[in-house]
Design a protein around this motif. Structure first.
Motif, PDB file in Angstrom:
ATOM      1  N   GLY A  27       0.817  -1.203   0.000  1.00  0.00           N
ATOM      2  CA  GLY A  27       0.000   0.000   0.000  1.00  0.00           C
ATOM      3  C   GLY A  27       0.852   1.255   0.000  1.00  0.00           C
ATOM      4  N   THR A  28       0.234   2.348  -0.426  1.00  0.00           N
ATOM      5  CA  THR A  28       0.918   3.635  -0.492  1.00  0.00           C
ATOM      6  C   THR A  28      -0.070   4.748  -0.154  1.00  0.00           C
ATOM      7  N   VAL A  29       0.402   5.737   0.573  1.00  0.00           N
ATOM      8  CA  VAL A  29      -0.353   6.956   0.841  1.00  0.00           C
ATOM      9  C   VAL A  29       0.526   8.121   0.382  1.00  0.00           C
ATOM     10  N   THR A  30      -0.049   9.013  -0.422  1.00  0.00           N
ATOM     11  CA  THR A  30       0.685  10.159  -0.940  1.00  0.00           C
ATOM     12  C   THR A  30      -0.133  11.429  -0.705  1.00  0.00           C
ATOM     13  N   PHE A  31       0.542  12.444  -0.217  1.00  0.00           N
ATOM     14  CA  PHE A  31      -0.089  13.762  -0.079  1.00  0.00           C
ATOM     15  C   PHE A  31       0.823  14.784  -0.741  1.00  0.00           C
ATOM     16  N   ASN A  32       0.244  15.600  -1.605  1.00  0.00           N
ATOM     17  CA  ASN A  32       1.000  16.622  -2.316  1.00  0.00           C
ATOM     18  C   ASN A  32       0.237  17.931  -2.228  1.00  0.00           C
ATOM     19  N   LYS A  33       0.951  18.985  -1.855  1.00  0.00           N
ATOM     20  CA  LYS A  33       0.359  20.320  -1.812  1.00  0.00           C
ATOM     21  C   LYS A  33       1.290  21.250  -2.577  1.00  0.00           C
ATOM     22  N   ALA A  34       0.735  21.996  -3.528  1.00  0.00           N
ATOM     23  CA  ALA A  34       1.557  22.879  -4.343  1.00  0.00           C
ATOM     24  C   ALA A  34       0.886  24.239  -4.504  1.00  0.00           C
ATOM     25  N   ASP A  99      -7.940  12.056  -4.698  1.00  0.00           N
ATOM     26  CA  ASP A  99      -8.822  13.205  -4.555  1.00  0.00           C
ATOM     27  C   ASP A  99      -7.989  14.469  -4.765  1.00  0.00           C
ATOM     28  N   LEU A 100      -8.362  15.251  -5.771  1.00  0.00           N
ATOM     29  CA  LEU A 100      -7.666  16.490  -6.100  1.00  0.00           C
ATOM     30  C   LEU A 100      -8.562  17.663  -5.762  1.00  0.00           C
ATOM     31  N   THR A 101      -8.046  18.590  -4.967  1.00  0.00           N
ATOM     32  CA  THR A 101      -8.749  19.820  -4.637  1.00  0.00           C
ATOM     33  C   THR A 101      -7.968  20.974  -5.246  1.00  0.00           C
ATOM     34  N   ASP A 102      -8.559  21.582  -6.256  1.00  0.00           N
ATOM     35  CA  ASP A 102      -7.941  22.709  -6.957  1.00  0.00           C
ATOM     36  C   ASP A 102      -8.554  23.989  -6.408  1.00  0.00           C
ATOM     37  N   ASN A 103      -7.777  24.775  -5.705  1.00  0.00           N
ATOM     38  CA  ASN A 103      -8.285  25.985  -5.059  1.00  0.00           C
ATOM     39  C   ASN A 103      -8.195  27.232  -5.929  1.00  0.00           C
ATOM     40  N   GLU A 104      -7.428  27.178  -7.006  1.00  0.00           N
ATOM     41  CA  GLU A 104      -7.160  28.394  -7.761  1.00  0.00           C
ATOM     42  C   GLU A 104      -7.584  28.329  -9.222  1.00  0.00           C
ATOM     43  N   GLY A 105      -7.558  27.191  -9.847  1.00  0.00           N
ATOM     44  CA  GLY A 105      -7.920  27.095 -11.253  1.00  0.00           C
ATOM     45  C   GLY A 105      -6.777  27.493 -12.162  1.00  0.00           C
ATOM     46  N   TYR A 106      -5.798  26.648 -12.288  1.00  0.00           N
ATOM     47  CA  TYR A 106      -4.591  26.944 -13.063  1.00  0.00           C
ATOM     48  C   TYR A 106      -4.909  26.923 -14.556  1.00  0.00           C
ATOM     49  N   ILE A 107      -4.887  28.042 -15.203  1.00  0.00           N
ATOM     50  CA  ILE A 107      -5.095  28.291 -16.631  1.00  0.00           C
ATOM     51  C   ILE A 107      -6.450  27.786 -17.129  1.00  0.00           C
ATOM     52  N   TYR A 108      -6.784  26.508 -16.961  1.00  0.00           N
ATOM     53  CA  TYR A 108      -7.993  25.936 -17.554  1.00  0.00           C
ATOM     54  C   TYR A 108      -9.204  25.969 -16.620  1.00  0.00           C
ATOM     55  N   ILE A 110     -11.059  25.599 -12.565  1.00  0.00           N
ATOM     56  CA  ILE A 110     -11.045  24.679 -11.423  1.00  0.00           C
ATOM     57  C   ILE A 110     -11.165  23.249 -11.947  1.00  0.00           C
ATOM     58  N   GLU A 111     -10.245  22.399 -11.542  1.00  0.00           N
ATOM     59  CA  GLU A 111     -10.233  21.013 -12.015  1.00  0.00           C
ATOM     60  C   GLU A 111     -10.235  20.024 -10.862  1.00  0.00           C
ATOM     61  N   SER A 112     -10.981  20.320  -9.816  1.00  0.00           N
ATOM     62  CA  SER A 112     -11.097  19.413  -8.676  1.00  0.00           C
ATOM     63  C   SER A 112     -11.843  18.152  -9.087  1.00  0.00           C
ATOM     64  N   GLY A 113     -11.545  17.067  -8.396  1.00  0.00           N
ATOM     65  CA  GLY A 113     -12.253  15.824  -8.670  1.00  0.00           C
ATOM     66  C   GLY A 113     -11.582  14.661  -7.984  1.00  0.00           C
ATOM     67  N   SER A 114     -12.172  13.494  -8.146  1.00  0.00           N
ATOM     68  CA  SER A 114     -11.610  12.284  -7.555  1.00  0.00           C
ATOM     69  C   SER A 114     -11.857  11.112  -8.498  1.00  0.00           C
ATOM     70  N   TYR A 115     -11.089  10.049  -8.276  1.00  0.00           N
ATOM     71  CA  TYR A 115     -11.306   8.831  -9.056  1.00  0.00           C
ATOM     72  C   TYR A 115     -10.986   7.612  -8.212  1.00  0.00           C
ATOM     73  N   PHE A 116     -11.564   6.510  -8.610  1.00  0.00           N
ATOM     74  CA  PHE A 116     -11.322   5.211  -7.991  1.00  0.00           C
ATOM     75  C   PHE A 116     -11.081   4.217  -9.126  1.00  0.00           C
ATOM     76  N   MET A 117     -10.005   3.460  -9.030  1.00  0.00           N
ATOM     77  CA  MET A 117      -9.656   2.528 -10.103  1.00  0.00           C
ATOM     78  C   MET A 117      -9.238   1.194  -9.493  1.00  0.00           C
ATOM     79  N   ILE A 118      -9.699   0.106 -10.117  1.00  0.00           N
ATOM     80  CA  ILE A 118      -9.314  -1.244  -9.728  1.00  0.00           C
ATOM     81  C   ILE A 118      -8.646  -1.916 -10.913  1.00  0.00           C
ATOM     82  N   ARG A 119      -7.502  -2.556 -10.662  1.00  0.00           N
ATOM     83  CA  ARG A 119      -6.780  -3.286 -11.709  1.00  0.00           C
ATOM     84  C   ARG A 119      -6.557  -4.722 -11.250  1.00  0.00           C
ATOM     85  N   THR A 120      -6.664  -5.638 -12.175  1.00  0.00           N
ATOM     86  CA  THR A 120      -6.307  -7.037 -11.915  1.00  0.00           C
ATOM     87  C   THR A 120      -5.466  -7.529 -13.083  1.00  0.00           C
TER      88      THR A 120
END
Length: 126
Positions: A27-34, A99-108, A110-120
């Protein structure tokens, strides 16, 4: 010329666990703030420096600082399992949630959103 200042923070944690020789859990947990911001763009008047008519060209960078600000947070979780059928054949299953939270709307915008993906799959070690 204009200055661009950015601040990025990244936290990353990953873990692997083998309860048996045939099973691997991971498992992996990643947090990125820019954050980033472009300062005011000061351009010389091109018509004053060049000869000719430049009316059909747009040299206006007045709004560049407002649409180039960057401010987002990304949180991502990944979990998976591998089951070794034989020494060369392994079944895999894993999933990601982000889960992406876009607070400013970079060029294009606000692009906030989330996704869930399963691979086998099946992994062959030949």
């Amino acid at each position: 010329m204009a200055d661009y200042e950015n601040k990025v923070h990244n936290i990353y944690f990953t873990a692997n666990f083998n309860p048996t020789q045939m099973v691997r859990l991971f498992g992996t947990v990643t947090f990125n703030k820019a954050q980033g911001a472009l300062q005011e763009v000061l351009m010389p008047d091109p018509e004053a420096r060049l000869e000719g008519d430049l009316e059909d060209q747009d040299f206006d960078f007045e709004n560049a600082p407002s649409y180039s600000d960057l401010d987002y947070k990304l949180l991502k979780f990944s979990l998976g399992v591998e089951y070794k059928l034989t020494p060369t054949v392994t079944l895999t299953a894993d999933g990601d949630y982000a889960d992406l939270t876009d607070n400013e709307g970079y060029i294009y915008g606000i692009e906030s959103g989330s996704y869930f993906m399963i691979r086998t799959g099946v992994k062959l070690d030949l």
